[in-house]
Write an enzyme that holds these catalytic residues in place. Structure first.
Site, short mmCIF file in Angstrom:
data_model
loop_
_atom_site.label_atom_id
_atom_site.label_comp_id
_atom_site.label_asym_id
_atom_site.label_seq_id
_atom_site.Cartn_x
_atom_site.Cartn_y
_atom_site.Cartn_z
N LYS A 75 0.76 -1.14 -0.06
CA LYS A 75 -0.02 -0.22 0.01
C LYS A 75 0.87 1.13 0.01
CE LYS A 75 -3.93 1.93 2.69
NZ LYS A 75 -4.88 1.69 3.95
N SER A 150 -9.56 1.51 2.90
CA SER A 150 -9.15 2.27 1.94
C SER A 150 -7.78 1.56 1.39
CB SER A 150 -8.18 3.42 2.87
OG SER A 150 -7.23 2.76 3.93
N SER A 174 -9.97 -0.59 7.33
CA SER A 174 -9.16 -0.56 5.88
C SER A 174 -8.68 -2.00 5.33
CB SER A 174 -8.33 0.40 5.74
OG SER A 174 -8.86 1.72 5.60
#
Ligand code: GLN
Length: 492
Positions: A75, A150, A174
């Site tokens: 990420k 997210s 997330s």
């Protein structure tokens, strides 16, 4: 190695091939690159890729290490030395991380090859990845829908076989929520179990790094590599790290699973409810005892989360001022104008909303009414879990009340979007661990959309929830279903 669709493999199966020398780490990188070039134009999981560096690392990979030769995507909130780390924000435009985060160092020490950065909601604020300032990420199961967020890029990459496994981060759900919406496994470790050194902070009392993978075993394999104490991180726990694969394969006899009555809420999609009910029955048939439990302060969790997370974010994001790195507004009149316009132009709408909310709840006169009170309710939520875990080993619930929603469907009303965190954020507030595993599909307008089952465990009990999730996974076929890659290629 011909005839094997390499990118479709899970980590454990890929490792067997690598260790038997039936495929080389270089061939794996090549196959992954081809897959990403083939489908990522449609999915949009990646923000940056560095196959040159990955190929070099593959040449010297020691495939006998725990994750030897396994490419892992990261990420874009986690620092990799020399690579961009944008947090999907314009304000970090042009910034490159000067060092490896501890989790990256640990992955490398285990032989893994970090090769690309995945899309996300800006600064991890969101539940759909629509808050990325860079691009949309599409759900591989239905390109008109969000992958969750997210860590949406990390989830979509795994679902579309564009990654064998990825790292995501959680503050309020997330990892688990995008895992659920994209049909993969997502683990949120106990607060402090995985180092956050080198991870851009959103809300420091809640943030935690964890894996997104195709299987439960792969999740355990990545945890074995990334968990552990870090002297560079003050909230890092100094507890021994177990072998997270050790309990896999053990049956569920003697395991008590709690059904929180407050998690049965209006607004949960009937197909999600049905899938969870079926999963509960299935767990029972595997030997687990099902026990009704109560988490009485659940109702306040989302409100408490959005007070504490925004308060902490408003402080953490103060550092982005355009002075030493990142985006800088052109031709400032003076220093104040420089700060004001850099932040106005650099941050997106949701991030600004949170900074304003967070500044408000911390401001004098409102601090006691909001921030302090929220801290007290957080403690009550923590105690709810502690009491429940006196009776049961783990809790079971949906991960998300709804399957993947359409782009734009929830962006107009932030409260609607915030409700996506209803079953996930309590675990972050309590600091406990949780996992989402695929448990079925909803049929929506003729599309099959994945549903996620959530298991919550007490602090440092990751091995236990992995065991339960694995027992479920291995006796169901949900994790074997893959999104229609051929359809993804054709779709415009
Ligand atoms: N959806 C939640 C939020 O928007 C959780 C985000 C996260 O876990 N990083 O804050």
């Amino acid at each position: 190695m011909t005839g094997t669709d390499l990118p479709a493999l899970n980590i454990a199966d890929l490792q067997s091939l690598l260790r038997r020398r039936e495929v080389s780490a270089g061939e794996v990188i090549d196959a992954l690159r081809a897959r990403i070039e083939d489908v990522d134009g449609k999915i949009g999981a990646y923000l940056s890729l560095n196959f040159e560096a990955a190929a070099k690392e593959a040449e010297v990979a020691n495939v006998d290490l725990p994750l030897g030769g396994v490419p892992i995507a990261i990420k874009d909130i986690i620092s990799i030395a020399g690579e961009p780390c944008t947090c999907a924000s314009k304000i970090l435009h042009g910034y490159r991380a000067p060092y490896d985060a501890t989790v990256i160092q640990k992955l490398r020490a285990a032989g893994a090859i970090p090769f690309g950065k995945t899309n996300m909601d800006e600064f991890a604020m969101g539940s759909s990845t629509e808050n990325s300032a860079m691009k949309l990420t599409r759900n591989p199961w239905d390109l008109s829908r969000v992958p969750g967020g997210s860590s949406g890029g990390s989830a979509a990459a795994v679902a579309a076989d564009e990654a064998f496994g990825t790292l995501g981060t959680e503050t309020g759900g997330s990892i688990r929520q995008p895992a659920a919406l994209s049909g993969v496994v997502g683990l949120k470790p106990t607060y402090g179990r995985v180092s956050r050194f080198g991870v851009v902070a959103f809300a420091s009392s809640l943030d935690q790094v964890g894996p997104l993978t195709k299987t439960v075993r792969d999740s355990a394999l990545i945890m074995n590599a990334i968990a552990g104490h870090d002297r560079q991180e003050t909230t890092s726990l100094d507890d021994p790290v177990p072998d997270y694969t050790a309990r896999l394969g053990k049956d569920l006899s003697g395991v008590r699973l709690g059904l929180p009555k407050e998690y049965v809420i209006e607004g949960t999609d009937p197909q999600v409810k049905a899938a969870i009910n079926a999963a509960v029955k299935h767990m029972n048939s595997l030997g687990a005892e099902i026990v009704d439990v109560s988490l009485p302060h659940t109702d306040y969790a989302v409100a408490v989360y959005y007070i504490l997370a925004t308060a902490e974010a408003s402080a953490n994001l103060a550092r982005f001022d355009g002075v030493r790195y990142g985006y800088r507004a052109a031709n400032p009149k003076d220093l104040l104008d420089h700060y004001g316009r850099t932040r106005d132009e650099g941050f997106g709408l949701e991030v600004k909303r949170r900074i304003i909310l967070g500044t408000y709840v911390l401001s004098s006169g409102y601090y006691d009414a909001y921030y302090l009170r929220a801290q007290k309710v957080r403690e009550l939520i923590r105690q709810d879990f502690a009491k429940a875990f006196e009776k049961v080993e783990a809790l079971i619930s949906p991960t998300s009340p709804v399957p993947a929603f359409k782009f734009g469907e929830r962006t107009a009303d932030p409260l609607q979007m915030y409700l996506a965190d209803i079953f996930t954020s309590p675990a972050n507030l309590a600091g406990i661990c949780g996992i989402s595993v695929p448990c079925g599909f909803a049929d929506v307008d003729g599309q099959r959309l994945p549903i996620g089952l959530q298991l919550l465990g007490k602090a440092l009990d990751e091995a236990r929830i992995l065991q339960i999730a694995h027992a479920y996974e291995q006796t169901t076929d949900w994790h074997k279903a893959r999104p229609p890659i051929a359809a993804i290629r054709q779709n415009v």
